[in-house]
Scaffold this motif. Sequence first.
Motif, PDB file in Angstrom:
ATOM      1  N   ALA A  75      11.326  30.117 -58.001  1.00 19.77           N
ATOM      2  CA  ALA A  75      12.227  30.304 -56.858  1.00 19.77           C
ATOM      3  C   ALA A  75      12.076  29.166 -55.856  1.00 19.77           C
ATOM      4  CB  ALA A  75      11.944  31.630 -56.177  1.00 19.77           C
ATOM      5  N   GLN A  76      13.194  28.842 -55.205  1.00 16.25           N
ATOM      6  CA  GLN A  76      13.145  27.883 -54.097  1.00 16.25           C
ATOM      7  C   GLN A  76      12.863  28.596 -52.772  1.00 16.25           C
ATOM      8  OE1 GLN A  76      17.075  26.114 -55.421  1.00 16.25           O
ATOM      9  NE2 GLN A  76      16.124  24.307 -54.523  1.00 16.25           N
ATOM     10  N   GLY A  77      13.294  29.852 -52.694  1.00 16.68           N
ATOM     11  CA  GLY A  77      13.080  30.618 -51.479  1.00 16.68           C
ATOM     12  C   GLY A  77      12.967  32.100 -51.793  1.00 16.68           C
ATOM     13  N   PHE A  78      12.391  32.854 -50.849  1.00 10.40           N
ATOM     14  CA  PHE A  78      12.155  34.278 -51.078  1.00 10.40           C
ATOM     15  C   PHE A  78      12.680  35.112 -49.914  1.00 10.40           C
ATOM     16  CE2 PHE A  78       8.881  31.915 -53.293  1.00 10.40           C
ATOM     17  CZ  PHE A  78       8.854  32.493 -54.554  1.00 10.40           C
ATOM     18  N   VAL A  79      13.293  36.245 -50.260  1.00  9.25           N
ATOM     19  CA  VAL A  79      13.654  37.260 -49.272  1.00  9.25           C
ATOM     20  C   VAL A  79      12.731  38.446 -49.516  1.00  9.25           C
ATOM     21  CG1 VAL A  79      15.445  38.872 -48.502  1.00  9.25           C
ATOM     22  CG2 VAL A  79      16.054  36.510 -49.080  1.00  9.25           C
ATOM     23  N   LEU A  80      11.838  38.711 -48.572  1.00  5.03           N
ATOM     24  CA  LEU A  80      10.830  39.771 -48.704  1.00  5.03           C
ATOM     25  C   LEU A  80      11.326  41.011 -47.967  1.00  5.03           C
ATOM     26  CD1 LEU A  80       7.624  37.639 -47.951  1.00  5.03           C
ATOM     27  CD2 LEU A  80       8.807  37.941 -50.135  1.00  5.03           C
ATOM     28  N   VAL A  81      11.620  42.066 -48.725  1.00  5.01           N
ATOM     29  CA  VAL A  81      12.278  43.251 -48.158  1.00  5.01           C
ATOM     30  C   VAL A  81      11.340  44.455 -48.149  1.00  5.01           C
ATOM     31  CG1 VAL A  81      14.310  44.752 -48.282  1.00  5.01           C
ATOM     32  CG2 VAL A  81      14.458  42.389 -49.114  1.00  5.01           C
ATOM     33  N   PHE A  82      11.301  45.144 -47.007  1.00  6.25           N
ATOM     34  CA  PHE A  82      10.613  46.432 -46.933  1.00  6.25           C
ATOM     35  C   PHE A  82      11.541  47.431 -46.255  1.00  6.25           C
ATOM     36  CE2 PHE A  82       9.636  44.441 -42.881  1.00  6.25           C
ATOM     37  CZ  PHE A  82       9.676  45.480 -41.964  1.00  6.25           C
ATOM     38  N   SER A  83      11.199  48.703 -46.374  1.00  9.93           N
ATOM     39  CA  SER A  83      11.992  49.749 -45.738  1.00  9.93           C
ATOM     40  C   SER A  83      11.373  50.122 -44.403  1.00  9.93           C
ATOM     41  CB  SER A  83      12.067  50.988 -46.637  1.00  9.93           C
ATOM     42  OG  SER A  83      12.630  52.074 -45.919  1.00  9.93           O
ATOM     43  N   LEU A  84      12.200  50.108 -43.367  1.00  6.28           N
ATOM     44  CA  LEU A  84      11.723  50.510 -42.044  1.00  6.28           C
ATOM     45  C   LEU A  84      11.337  51.982 -42.008  1.00  6.28           C
ATOM     46  CD1 LEU A  84      14.399  48.599 -39.954  1.00  6.28           C
ATOM     47  CD2 LEU A  84      11.942  48.114 -39.963  1.00  6.28           C
ATOM     48  N   ALA A  85      11.768  52.719 -43.020  1.00  4.80           N
ATOM     49  CA  ALA A  85      11.475  54.147 -43.076  1.00  4.80           C
ATOM     50  C   ALA A  85      10.252  54.471 -43.937  1.00  4.80           C
ATOM     51  CB  ALA A  85      12.695  54.905 -43.606  1.00  4.80           C
ATOM     52  N   GLU A  86       9.526  53.423 -44.376  1.00  3.13           N
ATOM     53  CA  GLU A  86       8.394  53.666 -45.266  1.00  3.13           C
ATOM     54  C   GLU A  86       7.317  52.602 -45.020  1.00  3.13           C
ATOM     55  OE1 GLU A  86       7.816  54.771 -50.000  1.00  3.13           O
ATOM     56  OE2 GLU A  86       9.789  54.273 -49.176  1.00  3.13           O
ATOM     57  N   THR A  87       6.265  52.986 -44.343  1.00  3.16           N
ATOM     58  CA  THR A  87       5.218  52.045 -43.951  1.00  3.16           C
ATOM     59  C   THR A  87       4.563  51.359 -45.139  1.00  3.16           C
ATOM     60  OG1 THR A  87       4.725  53.418 -42.012  1.00  3.16           O
ATOM     61  CG2 THR A  87       3.079  51.798 -42.635  1.00  3.16           C
ATOM     62  N   VAL A 111      11.897  34.679 -45.858  1.00  2.87           N
ATOM     63  CA  VAL A 111      12.478  35.468 -44.778  1.00  2.87           C
ATOM     64  C   VAL A 111      11.982  36.900 -44.935  1.00  2.87           C
ATOM     65  CG1 VAL A 111      14.598  36.332 -43.731  1.00  2.87           C
ATOM     66  CG2 VAL A 111      14.531  34.009 -44.646  1.00  2.87           C
ATOM     67  N   LEU A 112      11.490  37.487 -43.858  1.00  6.25           N
ATOM     68  CA  LEU A 112      11.033  38.881 -43.875  1.00  6.25           C
ATOM     69  C   LEU A 112      12.169  39.782 -43.405  1.00  6.25           C
ATOM     70  CD1 LEU A 112       8.590  40.836 -44.220  1.00  6.25           C
ATOM     71  CD2 LEU A 112       8.142  40.483 -41.774  1.00  6.25           C
ATOM     72  N   VAL A 113      12.401  40.869 -44.150  1.00  6.96           N
ATOM     73  CA  VAL A 113      13.542  41.752 -43.865  1.00  6.96           C
ATOM     74  C   VAL A 113      13.090  43.202 -43.794  1.00  6.96           C
ATOM     75  CG1 VAL A 113      15.793  42.563 -44.668  1.00  6.96           C
ATOM     76  CG2 VAL A 113      15.120  40.186 -45.050  1.00  6.96           C
ATOM     77  N   GLY A 114      13.365  43.845 -42.651  1.00  6.92           N
ATOM     78  CA  GLY A 114      13.172  45.284 -42.520  1.00  6.92           C
ATOM     79  C   GLY A 114      14.522  45.959 -42.715  1.00  6.92           C
TER      80      GLY A 114
END
Length: 205
Positions: A75-87, A111-114
Amino acid sequence: MKEYKIVVLGNGGVGKSALTLQYVQGIFVHNYDATIEDSYRKLSKVDAENARLEILDTAGTEQFTGMRETYYRTAQGFVLVFSLAETSTFENLKQTFLDILTIRGEDVPMVLVGNKSDLAETRQVEESDAQNFARKLRIPYFETSARLNQNVSEVFEECAVLIQKIGKSQSERRRWSSESEIGDKKCKNWLRSCCCCLIPCFTTD
């Protein structure tokens, strides 16, 4: 046209596919089977230049252990996703970040994504905690809602911009290094010629 390869990572159920499909196709899918791996392409503009984003939507990080290193390396870049409803999904991303750095080193566009900001009543991760974490990692943070299409395009386009910036920076460093080597050679050749002129030639009878 430049291509930017982006991999979307995170636990299963955090909304990786929902975000990707909302960005690429402009639709929100309520129910879908767990993703194994899907690849999508989207034409976009990166700093006013036409570009093609190739987005790989992966299975949950707890499911694709066999492919993990391949994703991290290609990968050249990463989108790191988590759920705001699940710690727990937020906590798990910390290890994902460290794993990427171990394999790739620094200067990796991320990029960090909630996600699921629309589920305010079930929220478990505070915005301040996520922002502080992103600040420590020195990466951008977005809170998104795939259902309401909030901040979705911004996530992928910001990742592409980071890829472009880091790519330019690395090219500049390579060019500077190359020019330095050439300069060093010229300097050595000049000194060598000067020394030859300064050293008198003696002949023996």
